[in-house]
Scaffold this motif. Structure first.
Motif, PDB file in Angstrom:
ATOM      1  N   TRP A   1      10.609   6.205   3.178  1.00 38.80           N
ATOM      2  CA  TRP A   1      10.697   6.123   1.445  1.00 38.80           C
ATOM      3  C   TRP A   1      11.844   4.821   1.218  1.00 38.80           C
ATOM      4  CZ3 TRP A   1       9.237  10.075  -1.832  1.00 38.80           C
ATOM      5  CH2 TRP A   1       9.845   9.943  -3.383  1.00 38.80           C
ATOM      6  N   ASP A   2      13.054   5.147   1.914  1.00 38.01           N
ATOM      7  CA  ASP A   2      14.336   4.221   1.603  1.00 38.01           C
ATOM      8  C   ASP A   2      13.788   2.886   2.229  1.00 38.01           C
ATOM      9  OD1 ASP A   2      15.795   6.277   0.736  1.00 38.01           O
ATOM     10  OD2 ASP A   2      16.799   6.771   2.516  1.00 38.01           O
ATOM     11  N   TRP A   3      13.050   2.691   3.158  1.00 38.79           N
ATOM     12  CA  TRP A   3      12.595   1.359   3.483  1.00 38.79           C
ATOM     13  C   TRP A   3      11.691   0.805   2.626  1.00 38.79           C
ATOM     14  CZ3 TRP A   3      10.099   0.838   9.160  1.00 38.79           C
ATOM     15  CH2 TRP A   3      10.064  -0.580   9.655  1.00 38.79           C
ATOM     16  N   ALA A   4      10.359   1.485   2.048  1.00 39.90           N
ATOM     17  CA  ALA A   4       9.737   0.924   1.190  1.00 39.90           C
ATOM     18  C   ALA A   4      10.397   0.371  -0.176  1.00 39.90           C
ATOM     19  CB  ALA A   4       8.843   1.906   0.587  1.00 39.90           C
ATOM     20  N   LEU A   5      11.374   1.140  -0.490  1.00 38.01           N
ATOM     21  CA  LEU A   5      12.119   0.511  -1.782  1.00 38.01           C
ATOM     22  C   LEU A   5      12.921  -0.879  -1.375  1.00 38.01           C
ATOM     23  CD1 LEU A   5      13.687   3.948  -3.064  1.00 38.01           C
ATOM     24  CD2 LEU A   5      12.098   2.790  -4.033  1.00 38.01           C
ATOM     25  N   SER A   6      13.465  -1.193  -0.247  1.00 41.95           N
ATOM     26  CA  SER A   6      14.042  -2.431   0.208  1.00 41.95           C
ATOM     27  C   SER A   6      13.034  -3.281   0.575  1.00 41.95           C
ATOM     28  CB  SER A   6      15.147  -2.019   1.157  1.00 41.95           C
ATOM     29  OG  SER A   6      14.814  -1.529   2.269  1.00 41.95           O
ATOM     30  N   ASP A   7      12.148  -3.038   1.524  1.00 43.62           N
ATOM     31  CA  ASP A   7      11.155  -4.106   1.916  1.00 43.62           C
ATOM     32  C   ASP A   7       9.810  -3.487   2.374  1.00 43.62           C
ATOM     33  OD1 ASP A   7       9.914  -6.083   3.483  1.00 43.62           O
ATOM     34  OD2 ASP A   7      11.544  -6.429   4.825  1.00 43.62           O
ATOM     35  N   THR A   8       9.135  -3.314   1.095  1.00 41.11           N
ATOM     36  CA  THR A   8       7.798  -2.738   1.174  1.00 41.11           C
ATOM     37  C   THR A   8       6.827  -3.059   2.343  1.00 41.11           C
ATOM     38  OG1 THR A   8       8.144  -2.141  -1.270  1.00 41.11           O
ATOM     39  CG2 THR A   8       5.705  -2.085  -0.055  1.00 41.11           C
ATOM     40  N   ASP A   9       6.817  -4.460   2.229  1.00 46.64           N
ATOM     41  CA  ASP A   9       5.911  -5.183   3.293  1.00 46.64           C
ATOM     42  C   ASP A   9       6.062  -4.682   4.743  1.00 46.64           C
ATOM     43  OD1 ASP A   9       4.254  -6.410   1.212  1.00 46.64           O
ATOM     44  OD2 ASP A   9       5.329  -8.403   1.352  1.00 46.64           O
TER      45      ASP A   9
ATOM     46  N   MET B   1       4.871   7.213  -3.467  1.00 52.55           N
ATOM     47  CA  MET B   1       5.621   7.985  -4.105  1.00 52.55           C
ATOM     48  C   MET B   1       7.037   7.301  -4.416  1.00 52.55           C
ATOM     49  SD  MET B   1       4.348  10.377  -5.462  1.00 52.55           S
ATOM     50  CE  MET B   1       5.375  11.265  -6.170  1.00 52.55           C
ATOM     51  N   ALA B   2       7.498   6.708  -3.482  1.00 52.24           N
ATOM     52  CA  ALA B   2       8.643   5.946  -3.326  1.00 52.24           C
ATOM     53  C   ALA B   2       8.534   4.868  -4.684  1.00 52.24           C
ATOM     54  CB  ALA B   2       9.168   5.234  -2.098  1.00 52.24           C
ATOM     55  N   LEU B   3       7.377   4.063  -4.682  1.00 50.29           N
ATOM     56  CA  LEU B   3       7.201   3.165  -5.513  1.00 50.29           C
ATOM     57  C   LEU B   3       6.886   3.364  -6.912  1.00 50.29           C
ATOM     58  CD1 LEU B   3       5.716   0.437  -3.345  1.00 50.29           C
ATOM     59  CD2 LEU B   3       8.138   0.640  -3.911  1.00 50.29           C
ATOM     60  N   ALA B   4       6.397   4.674  -7.174  1.00 46.05           N
ATOM     61  CA  ALA B   4       5.701   5.309  -8.428  1.00 46.05           C
ATOM     62  C   ALA B   4       6.464   4.896  -9.685  1.00 46.05           C
ATOM     63  CB  ALA B   4       5.343   6.688  -8.042  1.00 46.05           C
ATOM     64  N   ARG B   5       7.668   5.267  -9.777  1.00 42.89           N
ATOM     65  CA  ARG B   5       8.186   4.875 -10.917  1.00 42.89           C
ATOM     66  C   ARG B   5       8.877   3.588 -11.161  1.00 42.89           C
ATOM     67  NH1 ARG B   5      10.749   9.678 -14.321  1.00 42.89           N
ATOM     68  NH2 ARG B   5       9.328  11.237 -13.582  1.00 42.89           N
ATOM     69  N   THR B   6       8.862   2.835  -9.983  1.00 45.65           N
ATOM     70  CA  THR B   6       9.612   1.375 -10.362  1.00 45.65           C
ATOM     71  C   THR B   6       8.688   0.287 -10.198  1.00 45.65           C
ATOM     72  OG1 THR B   6      10.027   1.323  -7.866  1.00 45.65           O
ATOM     73  CG2 THR B   6      11.854   1.903  -9.301  1.00 45.65           C
ATOM     74  N   SER B   7       7.579   0.403  -9.454  1.00 43.67           N
ATOM     75  CA  SER B   7       6.384  -0.342  -9.021  1.00 43.67           C
ATOM     76  C   SER B   7       5.024   0.150  -9.039  1.00 43.67           C
ATOM     77  CB  SER B   7       6.732  -1.267  -7.834  1.00 43.67           C
ATOM     78  OG  SER B   7       7.851  -1.937  -8.170  1.00 43.67           O
ATOM     79  N   PRO B   8       4.620   0.841 -10.084  1.00 48.50           N
ATOM     80  CA  PRO B   8       3.515   1.565 -10.010  1.00 48.50           C
ATOM     81  C   PRO B   8       2.045   0.968  -9.668  1.00 48.50           C
ATOM     82  CG  PRO B   8       4.245   1.628 -12.222  1.00 48.50           C
ATOM     83  CD  PRO B   8       5.392   0.938 -11.552  1.00 48.50           C
ATOM     84  N   GLN B   9       2.044  -0.292  -9.863  1.00 54.14           N
ATOM     85  CA  GLN B   9       0.911  -1.070  -9.885  1.00 54.14           C
ATOM     86  C   GLN B   9       0.900  -1.484  -8.356  1.00 54.14           C
ATOM     87  OE1 GLN B   9      -1.802  -2.001 -11.745  1.00 54.14           O
ATOM     88  NE2 GLN B   9      -2.571  -2.351  -9.795  1.00 54.14           N
ATOM     89  N   ALA B  10       1.999  -1.829  -7.865  1.00 54.14           N
ATOM     90  CA  ALA B  10       2.174  -1.927  -6.270  1.00 54.14           C
ATOM     91  C   ALA B  10       1.756  -0.790  -5.499  1.00 54.14           C
ATOM     92  CB  ALA B  10       3.388  -2.546  -5.695  1.00 54.14           C
TER      93      ALA B  10
END
Length: 208
Positions: free
Chosen positions: A109-117, A140-149
């Motif tokens: 979860w935290d990793w996805a927010l800092s370096d999704t790739d 879920m980690a990206l849903a509110r900040t980067s929903p298209q991603a």
């Protein structure tokens, strides 16, 4: 390998809080002693300043809840600096079950927010069932900040209950910040069941 499949993706935050609360206990009478090494030796100073010492302490404990709790604490601290190594070490050393699921998915979860790739690249190395659970965590980690991603990642998941739940959760979270975009995405889903789930979620968000 299905060591993550037993914990619903939407329960990640709550389960992590419960596990962390257990990990933080300072009741030294419950610590298993190995020589002079116990879980209570994992002070905040050790966790923050010398991860190698913390790793050695955790690995020296006998198998059981005390060891898993120590691994959880060390892994989350380590993951702030090197999530790939922390995740690999956790999988290799934790006994399994809900504690393993919570720990790995908290790291992801935290990793996805800092370096999704990078997080997705690591997920690519686990089994298919586990990959879907971890991708749902990323969604879920990206849903509110980067929903298209998040939606693009969701599209790479296999058809499963995990994916269906992720569709519903993403639609709801997205609709809370951009109802029109969420509705457009939900309406375009090709799978009828997923589309219905997503549209229902968007409607629920609008009713709030």
């Amino acid at each position: 390998n299905d060591w993550l499949s037993g914990l619903p993706s939407e329960d990640v935050a709550a389960s992590t809080q419960e596990s962390t609360a257990t990990t933080g206990s300072d009741d030294s009478t419950e610590a298993e002693e190995v020589g002079n090494t116990t879980f209570t030796n994992l002070t905040p100073e050790i966790l923050c300043q010398d991860i190698s010492v913390a790793v050695a302490i955790a690995e020296s404990l006998p198998d059981g809840p005390e060891r898993d709790a120590a691994i959880h604490s060390v892994a989350l601290e380590w993951a702030a600096h090197d999530p790939a190594s922390a995740a690999d070490w956790t999988v290799a050393n934790m006994s399994g079950g809900a504690e393993l699921a919570v720990t790995v998915r908290t790291i992801v979860w935290d990793w996805a927010l800092s370096d999704t790739d990078a997080a997705l690249a690591w997920i690519g190395g686990v089994g298919d069932d586990d990959a879907d659970v971890l991708k749902a965590t990323v969604v879920m980690a990206l849903a509110r900040t980067s929903p298209q991603a998040a939606a693009d990642i969701l599209a790479t998941m296999t058809g499963s209950d995990t994916k269906s739940n992720a569709v519903e959760n993403l639609a709801y979270q997205w609709a809370m910040i951009d109802h029109a975009a969420a509705l457009a995405w939900a309406s375009a889903l090709s799978d009828v069941d997923d589309r219905d789930r997503a549209l229902d979620a968007v409607e629920k968000a609008a009713d709030r």
